[in-house]
Motif scaffolding. Sequence first.
Motif, PDB file in Angstrom:
ATOM      1  N   LYS A  44     -10.626 -76.115 -12.362  1.00 13.56           N
ATOM      2  CA  LYS A  44      -9.933 -77.291 -11.825  1.00 13.56           C
ATOM      3  C   LYS A  44      -9.041 -76.875 -10.649  1.00 13.56           C
ATOM      4  O   LYS A  44      -9.003 -77.523  -9.599  1.00 13.56           O
ATOM      5  CB  LYS A  44      -9.095 -77.928 -12.943  1.00 13.56           C
ATOM      6  N   GLN A  45      -8.339 -75.761 -10.843  1.00 14.97           N
ATOM      7  CA  GLN A  45      -7.464 -75.233  -9.779  1.00 14.97           C
ATOM      8  C   GLN A  45      -8.284 -74.929  -8.519  1.00 14.97           C
ATOM      9  O   GLN A  45      -7.888 -75.263  -7.398  1.00 14.97           O
ATOM     10  CB  GLN A  45      -6.783 -73.958 -10.294  1.00 14.97           C
ATOM     11  N   PHE A  46      -9.448 -74.310  -8.713  1.00 15.26           N
ATOM     12  CA  PHE A  46     -10.342 -73.986  -7.598  1.00 15.26           C
ATOM     13  C   PHE A  46     -10.774 -75.258  -6.863  1.00 15.26           C
ATOM     14  O   PHE A  46     -10.703 -75.344  -5.633  1.00 15.26           O
ATOM     15  CB  PHE A  46     -11.576 -73.242  -8.137  1.00 15.26           C
ATOM     16  N   ASN A  47     -11.222 -76.246  -7.636  1.00 13.95           N
ATOM     17  CA  ASN A  47     -11.731 -77.478  -7.021  1.00 13.95           C
ATOM     18  C   ASN A  47     -10.653 -78.276  -6.289  1.00 13.95           C
ATOM     19  O   ASN A  47     -10.954 -79.025  -5.366  1.00 13.95           O
ATOM     20  CB  ASN A  47     -12.427 -78.351  -8.071  1.00 13.95           C
ATOM     21  N   GLU A  48      -9.396 -78.086  -6.686  1.00 13.73           N
ATOM     22  CA  GLU A  48      -8.302 -78.816  -6.031  1.00 13.73           C
ATOM     23  C   GLU A  48      -7.659 -78.019  -4.899  1.00 13.73           C
ATOM     24  O   GLU A  48      -6.881 -78.554  -4.116  1.00 13.73           O
ATOM     25  CB  GLU A  48      -7.238 -79.192  -7.080  1.00 13.73           C
ATOM     26  N   SER A  49      -7.987 -76.737  -4.823  1.00 15.56           N
ATOM     27  CA  SER A  49      -7.296 -75.859  -3.861  1.00 15.56           C
ATOM     28  C   SER A  49      -7.871 -75.954  -2.453  1.00 15.56           C
ATOM     29  O   SER A  49      -9.085 -76.016  -2.253  1.00 15.56           O
ATOM     30  CB  SER A  49      -7.387 -74.407  -4.333  1.00 15.56           C
ATOM     31  N   GLN A  50      -6.976 -75.943  -1.474  1.00 10.20           N
ATOM     32  CA  GLN A  50      -7.365 -75.867  -0.063  1.00 10.20           C
ATOM     33  C   GLN A  50      -7.091 -74.465   0.489  1.00 10.20           C
ATOM     34  O   GLN A  50      -7.367 -74.182   1.643  1.00 10.20           O
ATOM     35  CB  GLN A  50      -6.544 -76.876   0.769  1.00 10.20           C
ATOM     36  N   HIS A  68     -17.272 -65.187 -15.084  1.00 12.28           N
ATOM     37  CA  HIS A  68     -16.963 -65.815 -16.374  1.00 12.28           C
ATOM     38  C   HIS A  68     -17.785 -67.072 -16.641  1.00 12.28           C
ATOM     39  O   HIS A  68     -17.809 -67.572 -17.763  1.00 12.28           O
ATOM     40  CB  HIS A  68     -15.468 -66.176 -16.458  1.00 12.28           C
ATOM     41  N   GLY A  69     -18.450 -67.598 -15.595  1.00 17.45           N
ATOM     42  CA  GLY A  69     -19.234 -68.832 -15.742  1.00 17.45           C
ATOM     43  C   GLY A  69     -20.625 -68.562 -16.295  1.00 17.45           C
ATOM     44  O   GLY A  69     -21.087 -67.420 -16.371  1.00 17.45           O
ATOM     45  N   TYR A  70     -21.302 -69.614 -16.648  1.00 17.77           N
ATOM     46  CA  TYR A  70     -22.607 -69.510 -17.296  1.00 17.77           C
ATOM     47  C   TYR A  70     -23.654 -68.872 -16.386  1.00 17.77           C
ATOM     48  O   TYR A  70     -23.960 -69.376 -15.305  1.00 17.77           O
ATOM     49  CB  TYR A  70     -23.077 -70.908 -17.735  1.00 17.77           C
ATOM     50  N   ASN A  71     -24.191 -67.736 -16.830  1.00 22.17           N
ATOM     51  CA  ASN A  71     -25.322 -67.079 -16.158  1.00 22.17           C
ATOM     52  C   ASN A  71     -25.079 -66.727 -14.688  1.00 22.17           C
ATOM     53  O   ASN A  71     -26.018 -66.561 -13.926  1.00 22.17           O
ATOM     54  CB  ASN A  71     -26.555 -68.005 -16.229  1.00 22.17           C
ATOM     55  N   GLY A  72     -23.804 -66.652 -14.279  1.00 19.94           N
ATOM     56  CA  GLY A  72     -23.514 -66.333 -12.875  1.00 19.94           C
ATOM     57  C   GLY A  72     -24.008 -67.391 -11.900  1.00 19.94           C
ATOM     58  O   GLY A  72     -24.213 -67.120 -10.728  1.00 19.94           O
ATOM     59  N   CYS A  76     -24.122 -70.671  -9.406  1.00 23.03           N
ATOM     60  CA  CYS A  76     -23.234 -71.263  -8.413  1.00 23.03           C
ATOM     61  C   CYS A  76     -23.772 -72.660  -8.141  1.00 23.03           C
ATOM     62  O   CYS A  76     -24.843 -72.798  -7.557  1.00 23.03           O
ATOM     63  CB  CYS A  76     -23.259 -70.425  -7.137  1.00 23.03           C
ATOM     64  N   ARG A  77     -23.049 -73.657  -8.613  1.00 22.85           N
ATOM     65  CA  ARG A  77     -23.584 -75.022  -8.517  1.00 22.85           C
ATOM     66  C   ARG A  77     -22.464 -76.006  -8.246  1.00 22.85           C
ATOM     67  O   ARG A  77     -21.362 -75.868  -8.794  1.00 22.85           O
ATOM     68  CB  ARG A  77     -24.266 -75.362  -9.844  1.00 22.85           C
ATOM     69  N   PHE A  94     -17.356 -77.768  -7.809  1.00 23.69           N
ATOM     70  CA  PHE A  94     -18.003 -76.673  -8.548  1.00 23.69           C
ATOM     71  C   PHE A  94     -18.022 -77.048 -10.030  1.00 23.69           C
ATOM     72  O   PHE A  94     -16.988 -77.378 -10.597  1.00 23.69           O
ATOM     73  CB  PHE A  94     -17.200 -75.390  -8.324  1.00 23.69           C
ATOM     74  N   ASN A  95     -19.211 -77.041 -10.653  1.00 25.64           N
ATOM     75  CA  ASN A  95     -19.287 -77.575 -12.020  1.00 25.64           C
ATOM     76  C   ASN A  95     -20.033 -76.689 -13.018  1.00 25.64           C
ATOM     77  O   ASN A  95     -20.588 -77.176 -14.001  1.00 25.64           O
ATOM     78  CB  ASN A  95     -19.908 -78.978 -11.989  1.00 25.64           C
ATOM     79  N   VAL A  96     -20.050 -75.391 -12.782  1.00 22.68           N
ATOM     80  CA  VAL A  96     -20.715 -74.482 -13.728  1.00 22.68           C
ATOM     81  C   VAL A  96     -19.870 -74.335 -14.995  1.00 22.68           C
ATOM     82  O   VAL A  96     -18.662 -74.103 -14.914  1.00 22.68           O
ATOM     83  CB  VAL A  96     -20.942 -73.093 -13.082  1.00 22.68           C
TER      84      VAL A  96
END
Length: 273
Positions: free
Chosen positions: A96-102, A117-121, A123-124, A131-133
Amino acid sequence: MKKTRAFLKWAGGKYSLVEEITKRLPNADTLVEPFMGAGSVFLNSNFKHYVLNDINADLINLYEELKTSPDEFILDARKLFVALNNDADAYYAYRKQFNESQDIYERAILFLYMNRHGYNGLCRYNLKGIFNVPFGKYKKPYFPEAELYFFAEKSQKATFTCQSYTDVFAKLPKNSVVYCDPPYVPLSKTASFTSYAKGGFNFDDQAQLANLAERSAFDKGTPVLISNHDTIITRKIYEKATLDTIQVKRTISPKGGSRNKVDEIMALYKGEE
């Protein structure tokens, strides 16, 4: 020669294929990669200079930050790789922090954290660029310190860009060779894997890329190597290139048993000697 791994996990990464790719690349001063991805070819080849491009701004931004201040970046990134953060709640809070950060630096650090740390590495992003992985549930995510330092050092020879592949072809440096690793043509109707970055990569793009490769090699004398799935469609699109087939183990499926061998095609466009 000892092979170097990319510090990111990456769907379609070329680590297992680098020998096959590099031995087919003609000599040149500069290697240009319009679809850089995790950079396995860059890391395991030996050119004086590199022009490395990807349409994914978060990826290129991370590479720029690492190139500019490796010590600071690696120190800050390591702080996130602690047991406390290997947890679904922590992961979703950081996402969430990533998606809100500029903030470019903050996004770069979090992108690396989410990649490990995300599923299967994967990038989506969704259509809004979010970003929703999901969380990956790994025992202990690996912090790729040595790989980060190696990348940072080698990237001093590289220029990173974030633009379309057509823009990259419009400005090829003198005495260069181009390696293209585009999103692959799907092997089946349901296997479309286009959500890697906003915009997707459709059939018209595949044909357009082949046209650019032809013009680059035959009109301007800059050779181009493209890898893709070996299908009826790709053989048709790349008919003006020299074609080679190689067998590859597919590792995108998390179930080890379903990793069957797939044929890949290497299309080399080479102008007159």
